[in-house]
Design a protein around this motif. Structure first.
Motif, mmCIF file in Angstrom:
data_model
loop_
_atom_site.group_PDB
_atom_site.id
_atom_site.type_symbol
_atom_site.label_atom_id
_atom_site.label_comp_id
_atom_site.label_asym_id
_atom_site.label_seq_id
_atom_site.Cartn_x
_atom_site.Cartn_y
_atom_site.Cartn_z
ATOM 1 N N HIS A 5 61.627 59.699 28.596
ATOM 2 C CA HIS A 5 62.632 59.162 29.482
ATOM 3 C C HIS A 5 63.658 58.425 28.918
ATOM 4 N N ILE A 6 63.148 57.511 27.725
ATOM 5 C CA ILE A 6 64.299 56.660 27.450
ATOM 6 C C ILE A 6 65.589 57.261 26.694
ATOM 7 N N GLY A 7 65.093 58.693 26.003
ATOM 8 C CA GLY A 7 66.380 59.304 25.646
ATOM 9 C C GLY A 7 67.222 59.940 26.723
ATOM 10 N N THR A 8 66.555 60.265 27.766
ATOM 11 C CA THR A 8 67.372 60.802 28.873
ATOM 12 C C THR A 8 67.968 59.781 29.520
ATOM 13 N N PHE A 9 67.336 58.566 29.596
ATOM 14 C CA PHE A 9 68.184 57.376 30.215
ATOM 15 C C PHE A 9 69.485 56.954 29.182
ATOM 16 N N LEU A 10 69.239 56.981 28.131
ATOM 17 C CA LEU A 10 70.371 56.658 27.015
ATOM 18 C C LEU A 10 71.537 57.538 27.117
ATOM 19 N N ARG A 11 71.151 58.969 27.412
ATOM 20 C CA ARG A 11 72.334 60.045 27.658
ATOM 21 C C ARG A 11 73.021 59.516 29.014
ATOM 22 N N GLU A 12 72.150 59.329 30.097
ATOM 23 C CA GLU A 12 72.868 59.029 31.435
ATOM 24 C C GLU A 12 73.701 57.770 31.402
ATOM 25 N N LEU A 13 73.395 56.950 30.590
ATOM 26 C CA LEU A 13 74.126 55.605 30.548
ATOM 27 C C LEU A 13 75.423 55.868 29.666
ATOM 28 N N ARG A 14 75.337 56.756 28.623
ATOM 29 C CA ARG A 14 76.426 56.912 27.806
ATOM 30 C C ARG A 14 77.604 57.579 28.793
ATOM 31 N N ARG A 37 70.263 62.284 18.150
ATOM 32 C CA ARG A 37 68.775 62.603 18.262
ATOM 33 C C ARG A 37 68.013 61.513 19.186
ATOM 34 N N TRP A 38 68.615 60.357 19.402
ATOM 35 C CA TRP A 38 68.068 59.632 20.280
ATOM 36 C C TRP A 38 68.066 60.237 21.559
ATOM 37 N N GLU A 39 68.952 60.938 21.972
ATOM 38 C CA GLU A 39 69.124 61.608 23.211
ATOM 39 C C GLU A 39 68.338 62.777 23.564
ATOM 40 N N THR A 40 68.242 63.596 22.370
ATOM 41 C CA THR A 40 67.339 64.728 22.385
ATOM 42 C C THR A 40 65.954 64.277 22.176
ATOM 43 N N ARG A 41 65.508 63.053 22.161
ATOM 44 C CA ARG A 41 64.276 62.436 21.887
ATOM 45 C C ARG A 41 63.478 62.915 20.649
ATOM 46 N N SER A 42 64.257 62.984 19.567
ATOM 47 C CA SER A 42 63.490 63.321 18.335
ATOM 48 C C SER A 42 63.387 62.014 17.414
ATOM 49 N N THR A 43 64.222 60.901 17.675
ATOM 50 C CA THR A 43 64.059 59.683 17.113
ATOM 51 C C THR A 43 64.394 58.692 18.265
ATOM 52 N N ARG A 93 55.731 55.079 12.348
ATOM 53 C CA ARG A 93 56.579 56.115 11.831
ATOM 54 C C ARG A 93 56.874 56.091 10.231
ATOM 55 N N ARG A 94 57.488 54.890 10.142
ATOM 56 C CA ARG A 94 57.865 54.617 8.752
ATOM 57 C C ARG A 94 56.629 54.339 7.775
ATOM 58 N N ASN A 95 55.641 53.954 8.104
ATOM 59 C CA ASN A 95 54.601 54.026 7.189
ATOM 60 C C ASN A 95 54.036 55.367 7.049
ATOM 61 N N HIS A 96 54.063 56.198 8.042
ATOM 62 C CA HIS A 96 53.547 57.713 7.853
ATOM 63 C C HIS A 96 54.501 58.449 6.940
ATOM 64 N N ARG A 97 55.779 58.134 7.147
ATOM 65 C CA ARG A 97 56.686 58.820 6.069
ATOM 66 C C ARG A 97 56.318 58.289 4.648
ATOM 67 N N MET A 98 56.347 56.978 4.581
ATOM 68 C CA MET A 98 55.902 56.596 3.214
ATOM 69 C C MET A 98 54.627 57.014 2.530
ATOM 70 N N THR A 99 53.505 57.132 3.327
ATOM 71 C CA THR A 99 52.509 57.631 2.986
ATOM 72 C C THR A 99 52.603 59.028 2.380
ATOM 73 N N VAL A 100 53.244 59.908 3.401
ATOM 74 C CA VAL A 100 53.522 61.156 2.872
ATOM 75 C C VAL A 100 54.355 61.343 1.409
ATOM 76 N N LEU A 101 55.376 60.681 1.510
ATOM 77 C CA LEU A 101 55.959 60.662 0.103
ATOM 78 C C LEU A 101 55.531 60.112 -0.911
ATOM 79 N N PHE A 102 54.412 59.120 -0.906
ATOM 80 C CA PHE A 102 53.807 58.609 -2.008
ATOM 81 C C PHE A 102 52.771 59.581 -2.128
ATOM 82 N N SER A 103 52.148 60.207 -1.349
ATOM 83 C CA SER A 103 51.163 61.368 -1.615
ATOM 84 C C SER A 103 51.757 62.505 -2.382
#
Length: 172
Positions: A5-14, A37-43, A93-103
């Motif tokens: 919903h947030i991504g769709t809303f941001l697109r509508e606002l723009r 990426r925000w509007e397609t809801r990937s980030t 999300r940031r911690n997950h990425r860092m865990t994957v990269l350090f692993s």
């Protein structure tokens, strides 16, 4: 808080404000790819960018996090809870990425140790693999040091200045 919903809303606002993704990106100091990426809801946008977007569109951060405008209705007092949830999601999300990269760095270091222990580090293909493993591990150690010291956040804040863009620059 629903990212869809947030991504769709941001697109509508723009679109309501007759801006292209590039124009909005230039105004807030990010790439048009980030806006996409925000509007397609990937980030999701960073919290500081949510505040900036709320100012640009003349709505509250609460409305953005709800994924809908409330118009003249009373905005409830749950904004701080939503902001805390939002920050928790970003940190997770940031911690997950860092865990994957350090692993992965640990696996690369173990690979290097195995190559070195078997005496293969001086033979043709294995020497390149060993060098690549050590390079990756060194890069991850540097990234970890920047992340742990808080320098990554300072670098992210300086990005618009590094590109020569200002947040108050008018759109074209």
């Amino acid at each position: 808080m629903d990212q869809k919903h947030i991504g769709t809303f941001l697109r509508e606002l723009r679109l309501e404000h007759s801006r292209t993704q590039q124009q909005l990106a230039d105004q807030i100091g990010v790439s048009n790819r980030s806006v996409s990426r925000w509007e397609t809801r990937s980030t999701m946008p960073d919290l500081s960018l949510l505040v900036l977007l709320s100012e640009i569109y003349g709505i509250s951060v609460d409305e953005i996090l709800d994924g809908e405008g409330k118009g003249d209705e009373m905005i409830d007092n749950t904004t701080m809870g939503k902001v805390a949830d939002y920050n928790a999601q970003i940190n997770e999300r940031r911690n997950h990425r860092m865990t994957v990269l350090f692993s992965l760095a640990f696996v690369m270091f173990a690979t290097y140790c195995i190559i070195e222990a078997n005496g293969l580090a001086d033979t043709a293909p294995w020497s390149h693999v060993a060098e690549a493993c050590l390079g990756f591990v060194a890069g991850m150690l540097a990234l970890g040091a920047l992340y742990a010291s808080g320098s990554m956040q300072q670098i992210a804040k300086a990005k618009p200045r590094l590109r020569g863009k200002k947040n108050d620059e008018p759109t074209r």
